[in-house]
Motif scaffolding. Sequence first.
Motif, PDB file in Angstrom:
ATOM      1  N   ASN A   6     -21.468  28.824  -9.121  1.00 34.30           N
ATOM      2  CA  ASN A   6     -20.847  27.583  -8.730  1.00 34.30           C
ATOM      3  C   ASN A   6     -19.740  27.856  -7.719  1.00 34.30           C
ATOM      4  OD1 ASN A   6     -20.688  24.854  -8.779  1.00 34.30           O
ATOM      5  ND2 ASN A   6     -19.579  24.725 -10.719  1.00 34.30           N
ATOM      6  N   ARG A   7     -20.127  28.129  -6.483  1.00 36.15           N
ATOM      7  CA  ARG A   7     -19.137  28.450  -5.461  1.00 36.15           C
ATOM      8  C   ARG A   7     -19.342  27.561  -4.244  1.00 36.15           C
ATOM      9  NH1 ARG A   7     -21.791  34.076  -4.570  1.00 36.15           N
ATOM     10  NH2 ARG A   7     -23.686  33.411  -3.554  1.00 36.15           N
ATOM     11  N   GLN A  23     -19.323  22.532   5.460  1.00 34.94           N
ATOM     12  CA  GLN A  23     -19.073  22.625   4.019  1.00 34.94           C
ATOM     13  C   GLN A  23     -19.634  21.368   3.378  1.00 34.94           C
ATOM     14  OE1 GLN A  23     -14.949  22.861   2.831  1.00 34.94           O
ATOM     15  NE2 GLN A  23     -15.445  22.504   0.688  1.00 34.94           N
ATOM     16  N   ASP A  24     -20.654  21.518   2.578  1.00 37.40           N
ATOM     17  CA  ASP A  24     -21.268  20.393   1.865  1.00 37.40           C
ATOM     18  C   ASP A  24     -21.662  19.252   2.801  1.00 37.40           C
ATOM     19  OD1 ASP A  24     -20.929  21.741  -0.581  1.00 37.40           O
ATOM     20  OD2 ASP A  24     -18.909  20.918  -0.825  1.00 37.40           O
ATOM     21  N   GLY A  25     -22.187  19.592   3.974  1.00 40.50           N
ATOM     22  CA  GLY A  25     -22.655  18.581   4.923  1.00 40.50           C
ATOM     23  C   GLY A  25     -21.594  18.026   5.844  1.00 40.50           C
ATOM     24  N   HIS A  49      -9.619  29.433  -2.635  1.00 38.30           N
ATOM     25  CA  HIS A  49      -9.360  30.547  -3.553  1.00 38.30           C
ATOM     26  C   HIS A  49      -8.042  30.352  -4.299  1.00 38.30           C
ATOM     27  CE1 HIS A  49      -9.372  34.607  -5.118  1.00 38.30           C
ATOM     28  NE2 HIS A  49      -8.155  34.754  -4.637  1.00 38.30           N
ATOM     29  N   GLU A  50      -7.021  29.935  -3.560  1.00 38.22           N
ATOM     30  CA  GLU A  50      -5.712  29.735  -4.184  1.00 38.22           C
ATOM     31  C   GLU A  50      -5.728  28.597  -5.202  1.00 38.22           C
ATOM     32  OE1 GLU A  50      -3.182  29.344  -0.778  1.00 38.22           O
ATOM     33  OE2 GLU A  50      -2.834  31.504  -0.676  1.00 38.22           O
ATOM     34  N   SER A  51      -6.660  27.645  -5.026  1.00 39.55           N
ATOM     35  CA  SER A  51      -6.759  26.539  -5.991  1.00 39.55           C
ATOM     36  C   SER A  51      -7.702  26.881  -7.147  1.00 39.55           C
ATOM     37  CB  SER A  51      -7.215  25.254  -5.298  1.00 39.55           C
ATOM     38  OG  SER A  51      -8.557  25.351  -4.887  1.00 39.55           O
ATOM     39  N   GLY A  52      -8.225  28.123  -7.155  1.00 33.19           N
ATOM     40  CA  GLY A  52      -9.043  28.581  -8.262  1.00 33.19           C
ATOM     41  C   GLY A  52     -10.542  28.400  -8.088  1.00 33.19           C
ATOM     42  N   ARG A  53     -10.982  28.027  -6.886  1.00 38.24           N
ATOM     43  CA  ARG A  53     -12.414  27.835  -6.647  1.00 38.24           C
ATOM     44  C   ARG A  53     -13.014  29.065  -5.977  1.00 38.24           C
ATOM     45  NH1 ARG A  53     -13.842  22.310  -4.006  1.00 38.24           N
ATOM     46  NH2 ARG A  53     -15.894  23.159  -4.440  1.00 38.24           N
ATOM     47  N   ALA A  54     -14.192  29.446  -6.421  1.00 34.83           N
ATOM     48  CA  ALA A  54     -14.919  30.553  -5.796  1.00 34.83           C
ATOM     49  C   ALA A  54     -15.530  30.043  -4.490  1.00 34.83           C
ATOM     50  CB  ALA A  54     -16.020  31.052  -6.719  1.00 34.83           C
ATOM     51  N   CYS A  55     -15.555  30.891  -3.472  1.00 29.87           N
ATOM     52  CA  CYS A  55     -16.126  30.468  -2.201  1.00 29.87           C
ATOM     53  C   CYS A  55     -16.709  31.667  -1.457  1.00 29.87           C
ATOM     54  CB  CYS A  55     -15.092  29.756  -1.338  1.00 29.87           C
ATOM     55  SG  CYS A  55     -13.662  30.753  -0.951  1.00 29.87           S
ATOM     56  N   GLN A  56     -17.505  31.342  -0.466  1.00 25.01           N
ATOM     57  CA  GLN A  56     -18.136  32.347   0.373  1.00 25.01           C
ATOM     58  C   GLN A  56     -18.142  31.835   1.805  1.00 25.01           C
ATOM     59  OE1 GLN A  56     -22.229  33.080  -0.613  1.00 25.01           O
ATOM     60  NE2 GLN A  56     -22.460  34.687   0.908  1.00 25.01           N
TER      61      GLN A  56
END
Length: 69
Positions: A6-7, A23-25, A49-56
């Motif tokens: 879930n990233r 990003q998401d369309g 990332h700083e808000s705690g979400r995984a991303c690529q």
Amino acid sequence: MREITNRTVLTVLRHDGGWSVEQDGDYFGQSADKEVAKAAAHRRALSLHESGRACQVRISGEHGFWGRT
């Protein structure tokens, strides 16, 4: 290694005659310079990332990732 399913994926790609981040369309970070768009993607990734979400961050055409333009 732990798999993160879930990233958020940010993709730098050619868009409307220049470079953008998708990003998401949604598109942002439009620039004629690919490096400027890459910097916009990395700023967003840091914020996520700083808000705690995984991303690529993916860069179209680099490291075997190709997409239609």
